[in-house]
Design a protein around this motif. Structure first.
Motif, PDB file in Angstrom:
ATOM      1  N   VAL A   1     -12.447 -21.194   8.249  1.00  0.00           N
ATOM      2  CA  VAL A   1     -11.769 -20.075   7.103  1.00  0.00           C
ATOM      3  C   VAL A   1     -10.174 -20.706   6.848  1.00  0.00           C
ATOM      4  CG1 VAL A   1     -10.990 -17.523   6.853  1.00  0.00           C
ATOM      5  CG2 VAL A   1     -13.790 -18.114   7.384  1.00  0.00           C
ATOM      6  N   VAL A   2      -9.840 -20.532   9.024  1.00  0.00           N
ATOM      7  CA  VAL A   2      -8.310 -21.033   8.127  1.00  0.00           C
ATOM      8  C   VAL A   2      -7.417 -21.667   8.122  1.00  0.00           C
ATOM      9  CG1 VAL A   2      -6.546 -21.412  10.197  1.00  0.00           C
ATOM     10  CG2 VAL A   2      -7.882 -19.726  10.702  1.00  0.00           C
ATOM     11  N   GLN A   3      -8.959 -23.921   8.240  1.00  0.00           N
ATOM     12  CA  GLN A   3      -8.214 -24.591   7.558  1.00  0.00           C
ATOM     13  C   GLN A   3      -8.434 -24.426   6.309  1.00  0.00           C
ATOM     14  OE1 GLN A   3      -6.260 -27.055   9.329  1.00  0.00           O
ATOM     15  NE2 GLN A   3      -6.028 -25.760  11.277  1.00  0.00           N
ATOM     16  N   HIS A   4      -9.530 -23.934   5.146  1.00  0.00           N
ATOM     17  CA  HIS A   4      -9.963 -23.483   4.640  1.00  0.00           C
ATOM     18  C   HIS A   4      -8.388 -24.432   3.440  1.00  0.00           C
ATOM     19  CE1 HIS A   4     -12.074 -23.353   0.583  1.00  0.00           C
ATOM     20  NE2 HIS A   4     -11.697 -22.818  -0.082  1.00  0.00           N
ATOM     21  N   GLU A   5      -7.562 -22.804   3.482  1.00  0.00           N
ATOM     22  CA  GLU A   5      -6.314 -23.076   1.978  1.00  0.00           C
ATOM     23  C   GLU A   5      -5.761 -24.918   2.247  1.00  0.00           C
ATOM     24  OE1 GLU A   5      -4.695 -22.452  -1.237  1.00  0.00           O
ATOM     25  OE2 GLU A   5      -6.861 -21.751  -0.561  1.00  0.00           O
ATOM     26  N   PRO A   6      -5.480 -24.608   3.758  1.00  0.00           N
ATOM     27  CA  PRO A   6      -4.454 -26.185   3.821  1.00  0.00           C
ATOM     28  C   PRO A   6      -4.624 -27.288   3.728  1.00  0.00           C
ATOM     29  CG  PRO A   6      -3.802 -24.215   6.023  1.00  0.00           C
ATOM     30  CD  PRO A   6      -4.629 -23.963   4.792  1.00  0.00           C
ATOM     31  N   GLN A   7      -6.484 -27.297   3.663  1.00  0.00           N
ATOM     32  CA  GLN A   7      -7.230 -28.255   3.341  1.00  0.00           C
ATOM     33  C   GLN A   7      -7.363 -28.387   2.016  1.00  0.00           C
ATOM     34  OE1 GLN A   7     -11.229 -28.309   5.216  1.00  0.00           O
ATOM     35  NE2 GLN A   7     -10.535 -29.825   7.060  1.00  0.00           N
ATOM     36  N   VAL A   8      -7.732 -27.869   1.170  1.00  0.00           N
ATOM     37  CA  VAL A   8      -7.687 -28.077  -0.209  1.00  0.00           C
ATOM     38  C   VAL A   8      -6.370 -28.464  -1.024  1.00  0.00           C
ATOM     39  CG1 VAL A   8      -7.730 -26.234  -2.268  1.00  0.00           C
ATOM     40  CG2 VAL A   8      -9.394 -26.091  -0.505  1.00  0.00           C
ATOM     41  N   GLN A   9      -5.000 -27.724  -0.768  1.00  0.00           N
ATOM     42  CA  GLN A   9      -3.537 -27.560  -0.694  1.00  0.00           C
ATOM     43  C   GLN A   9      -3.273 -28.913  -0.233  1.00  0.00           C
ATOM     44  OE1 GLN A   9      -1.874 -25.918  -2.872  1.00  0.00           O
ATOM     45  NE2 GLN A   9      -2.549 -24.438  -2.855  1.00  0.00           N
TER      46      GLN A   9
ATOM     47  N   PRO B   1     -19.580 -33.768  -8.540  1.00  0.00           N
ATOM     48  CA  PRO B   1     -19.191 -33.525  -7.719  1.00  0.00           C
ATOM     49  C   PRO B   1     -19.754 -33.918  -6.071  1.00  0.00           C
ATOM     50  CG  PRO B   1     -18.405 -32.380  -8.366  1.00  0.00           C
ATOM     51  CD  PRO B   1     -18.810 -32.433  -9.782  1.00  0.00           C
ATOM     52  N   ALA B   2     -19.573 -33.674  -5.075  1.00  0.00           N
ATOM     53  CA  ALA B   2     -20.018 -32.936  -3.869  1.00  0.00           C
ATOM     54  C   ALA B   2     -20.130 -31.526  -3.824  1.00  0.00           C
ATOM     55  CB  ALA B   2     -19.354 -34.503  -2.232  1.00  0.00           C
ATOM     56  N   SER B   3     -20.690 -30.970  -3.337  1.00  0.00           N
ATOM     57  CA  SER B   3     -21.349 -29.568  -3.456  1.00  0.00           C
ATOM     58  C   SER B   3     -20.997 -29.483  -1.972  1.00  0.00           C
ATOM     59  CB  SER B   3     -22.414 -29.202  -3.202  1.00  0.00           C
ATOM     60  OG  SER B   3     -22.635 -27.913  -3.391  1.00  0.00           O
ATOM     61  N   ASN B   4     -19.791 -28.868  -1.793  1.00  0.00           N
ATOM     62  CA  ASN B   4     -19.198 -28.209  -0.722  1.00  0.00           C
ATOM     63  C   ASN B   4     -17.978 -26.682  -0.404  1.00  0.00           C
ATOM     64  OD1 ASN B   4     -16.470 -29.799  -0.584  1.00  0.00           O
ATOM     65  ND2 ASN B   4     -17.631 -30.921  -0.324  1.00  0.00           N
ATOM     66  N   ALA B   5     -17.360 -26.618   0.374  1.00  0.00           N
ATOM     67  CA  ALA B   5     -16.740 -25.103   0.314  1.00  0.00           C
ATOM     68  C   ALA B   5     -15.538 -25.789  -0.147  1.00  0.00           C
ATOM     69  CB  ALA B   5     -17.163 -24.566   1.430  1.00  0.00           C
ATOM     70  N   LEU B   6     -14.888 -26.976  -0.514  1.00  0.00           N
ATOM     71  CA  LEU B   6     -13.396 -27.534  -0.610  1.00  0.00           C
ATOM     72  C   LEU B   6     -13.524 -27.474  -2.144  1.00  0.00           C
ATOM     73  CD1 LEU B   6     -12.465 -29.312   2.659  1.00  0.00           C
ATOM     74  CD2 LEU B   6     -12.123 -26.237   2.105  1.00  0.00           C
ATOM     75  N   MET B   7     -14.616 -28.092  -2.356  1.00  0.00           N
ATOM     76  CA  MET B   7     -14.962 -28.718  -4.221  1.00  0.00           C
ATOM     77  C   MET B   7     -14.016 -27.865  -4.978  1.00  0.00           C
ATOM     78  SD  MET B   7     -14.849 -31.685  -4.686  1.00  0.00           S
ATOM     79  CE  MET B   7     -14.163 -32.643  -6.240  1.00  0.00           C
ATOM     80  N   PRO B   8     -14.605 -26.793  -5.110  1.00  0.00           N
ATOM     81  CA  PRO B   8     -13.971 -25.187  -6.263  1.00  0.00           C
ATOM     82  C   PRO B   8     -12.452 -25.579  -6.736  1.00  0.00           C
ATOM     83  CG  PRO B   8     -16.240 -24.895  -5.302  1.00  0.00           C
ATOM     84  CD  PRO B   8     -15.983 -25.905  -4.572  1.00  0.00           C
ATOM     85  N   ASP B   9     -12.774 -24.971  -5.520  1.00  0.00           N
ATOM     86  CA  ASP B   9     -10.841 -24.724  -5.393  1.00  0.00           C
ATOM     87  C   ASP B   9      -9.915 -26.551  -5.576  1.00  0.00           C
ATOM     88  OD1 ASP B   9     -10.963 -22.634  -4.549  1.00  0.00           O
ATOM     89  OD2 ASP B   9     -11.195 -22.551  -2.479  1.00  0.00           O
TER      90      ASP B   9
END
Length: 449
Positions: free
Chosen positions: A39-47, A99-107
Motif C-alpha cells: 500500500v505504501v509503495q503503490h503510489e511511488p511505484q506507479v509514479q 497488458p499484465a493484470s496487476n494492481a499497478l497497471m491501471p494507474d
C-alpha cells in the motif's frame, strides 16, 4: 538422554501447539507487513514506472522525429543494442494481448495516457513477443515501442513474494527453535518425574534459567532428596525392627531347647515360634521397598527352574513345569524369587489337591509378542478348591485370609498383598482367577527384554 528429549519434543503436543502459534503469528505479521509495504509503495511505484515509460517514449519519439531519414535505421539499431528499446510499425493485423493484470497497471495506464494521449495502447505480448509494449504516433504513422520487462521494476510482486518466502521459512525455523527451547525444561521435568515414578533415581535438574523454572526444578530436586532419605531411613528402621522382634524369638528358641519339656509340648512351642517368625517376616516383606535402581536383566526361565527344583524337595508338594527358555525381564531377582516363593507357599497351604495329602502346583512361563510388545507371562496354579469368584479381589488386600474357602491355615494374610506390591513396583500386571478344573491361578505379565 538428549536423544530421548529430542524424540519427546516431536511427540509433544505442547511443542507443536507453541510452534503453530508462533508460526501463525509470524505468517500473519509477514502478510500484514507485505500488505502494508504494498500500500505504501503503490503510489511511488506507479509514479516511477509511469515517468520511466513516458521519458523513454518521449525521447525515442523526439530522436526519430528530428533525425535524418537516412540515419533512422542506424538510430533504431543503436536503441536496441544500447538501451534495449525496440520500435516496430503498428499494423492492423498485429496479434495483441492485453497488458499484465496487476494492481499497478491501471494507474500506470492512466498517467501515461494523460501525457502521451488517450489513444496510447498497452500490451504484454505483440505477435508472440513478450515485453512491455506502448504505442505512439509520428505524424500519421503508428509505432510500437517495446521495453524489456527487466527495465520496469516493481511491475510484479515476484521479488516481494520471494523475500517474504525466505523470511517466512527463517521465521518458522526460529519458531521451532524457540518452541523447543521453551519446552526443554518441561520435557526434562516430565522425564525426571517419569523416571522417579518408575523407581529410578533421576539426575538432578539444572537449577538455572527463568525464575519459575529454577524454583520448580529446585523443589523437585529437594523432593527427590527427601524421599530418598525417607526410603533410606525406612530401610534402617526395618532392619532395627527385624532385629528387635526376632531377638526375643531367638531367646525363646534357646530357652526352649534348654527346658525340660515333653516332646509334644516342645514341638507345639516350636511351631508357635516358627509361626510368629513367619508372620514377622511377612510384615517386613510387605514394608520393604523395591528399588528400581537395583533392577537388572533377570533370566526368568532359570529363576523359575531353580525355584521349582528347590520346592520339589518338599514332601507335600508335586511340581509340574512348562517353562519356555530364554525369558528375560528387568527386575530385582531377589524380590521376584520372593514373589514366586510366596505364590508357591500360598498354594501349598491353601490349595491341597482334594483327596490327596499333597499339593499339585503348575509353574508355567511363556514369551509372546515381538520387539517392544514382547511380554513374559508367569503362571502359578494349584489344583485345590479355589476361591469364590466374588471374593477373589479380597485376596490382594493386606491382612485378608479366606480360610473358609481355602482350608484352615495360619498366617498374617500378607502373601498375595506382598506379591501385588512388589509386582506393581516392577510395572507388571497381576491377574488372579480360578483355574479351569479347580484351583487358583496367579498370572504375572512383565515386559520382556
Amino acid at each position: 538422554m538428549k536423544f530421548s528429549l529430542r524424540l519427546a519434543s516431536l511427540k509433544s503436543g505442547l511443542f507443536w501447539r507453541t510452534f503453530f502459534l508462533l508460526g501463525a503469528l509470524t505468517t500473519t505479521s509477514m502478510t500484514a507487513w507485505v500488505g502494508m509495504i504494498s500500500v505504501v509503495q503503490h503510489e511511488p511505484q506507479v509514479q516511477q514506472i509511469s515517468s520511466q515509460v513516458i521519458s523513454v517514449v518521449t525521447i525515442t519519439h523526439a530522436a526519430l522525429t528530428h533525425s535524418a531519414p537516412e540515419l533512422r535505421r542506424e538510430l533504431l539499431f543503436e536503441l536496441v543494442s544500447n538501451e534495449g528499446i525496440r520500435v516496430f510499425p503498428l499494423e492492423e493485423d498485429d496479434k495483441v494481448e492485453p497488458p499484465a493484470s496487476n494492481a499497478l497497471m491501471p494507474d500506470i495506464e492512466k498517467l501515461v495516457k494523460a501525457k502521451l494521449g488517450a489513444d496510447t495502447r498497452f500490451s504484454s505480448k505483440v505477435n508472440g513477443v513478450a515485453g512491455f509494449w506502448v504505442s505512439f504516433n509520428i505524424d500519421d504513422d503508428q509505432y510500437w515501442l517495446m521495453l524489456e520487462r527487466e527495465r520496469i521494476r516493481g511491475l510484479t510482486g515476484i521479488q516481494w513474494l520471494g523475500w517474504a518466502s525466505v523470511v517466512s521459512v527463517v521465521s518458522l525455523v526460529g519458531a521451532a527453535f524457540i518452541s523447543s527451547l521453551i519446552n526443554l525444561p518441561l520435557r526434562r521435568l516430565t522425564q525426571a518425574t517419569r523416571d522417579f515414578a518408575q523407581g529410578k533415581r533421576p539426575a538432578p535438574l539444572p537449577e538455572k534459567g527463568p525464575l519459575e523454572i529454577m524454583e520448580a526444578n529446585r523443589s523437585f530436586n529437594q523432593m527427590v532428596d527427601d524421599l530418598q532419605q525417607v526410603e533410606s531411613d525406612r530401610a534402617v528402621i526395618l532392619a532395627g525392627i527385624s532385629h528387635d522382634l526376632r531377638t526375643p524369638l531367638a531367646r525363646m528358641q534357646l530357652e526352649l531347647e534348654m527346658a525340660n519339656l515333653s516332646p509334644e509340648a516342645r514341638e507345639g512351642m516350636q511351631s508357635d515360634i516358627g509361626q510368629m517368625d513367619a508372620i514377622i517376616g511377612q510384615f517386613l516383606d510387605y514394608a520393604k521397598p523395591t528399588e528400581a535402581s537395583s533392577f537388572i536383566n533377570v533370566d526368568i526361565s532359570e529363576l523359575l527352574a531353580d525355584t521349582a527344583h528347590e520346592v520339589s524337595r518338599l514332601p507335600d508338594v508335586r511340581i509340574n513345569t512348562d517353562i519356555a527358555p530364554g525369558a528375560h525381564a528387568m527386575g530385582n531377582a531377589t524380590d521376584i524369587k520372593r514373589v514366586i516363593n510366596n505364590l508357591i507357599e500360598n498354594a501349598r497351604r491353601y490349595g491341597k489337591t482334594p483327596g490327596e495329602e499333597y499339593t499339585e502346583i503348575d509353574i508355567k512361563c511363556s514369551v509372546k509378542g515381538m520387539h517392544t510388545s514382547k511380554r513374559v507371562t508367569i503362571e502359578v496354579q494349584d489344583h485345590g478348591a479355589g476361591v469364590p469368584a466374588d471374593q477373589i479381589e479380597q485376596l490382594l488386600k493386606p491382612f485378608t485370609r479366606l480360610d473358609t474357602a481355602r482350608g484352615q491355615a495360619n498366617g498374617a494374610g500378607l502373601g498375595l498383598a506382598i506379591v501385588e506390591r512388589v509386582m506393581s513396583r516392577h510395572n507388571a500386571e497381576l491377574h488372579v482367577r480360578n483355574r479351569d478344573g479347580g484351583g487358583l491361578q496367579i498370572q504375572i505379565v512383565m515386559k520382556a527384554l
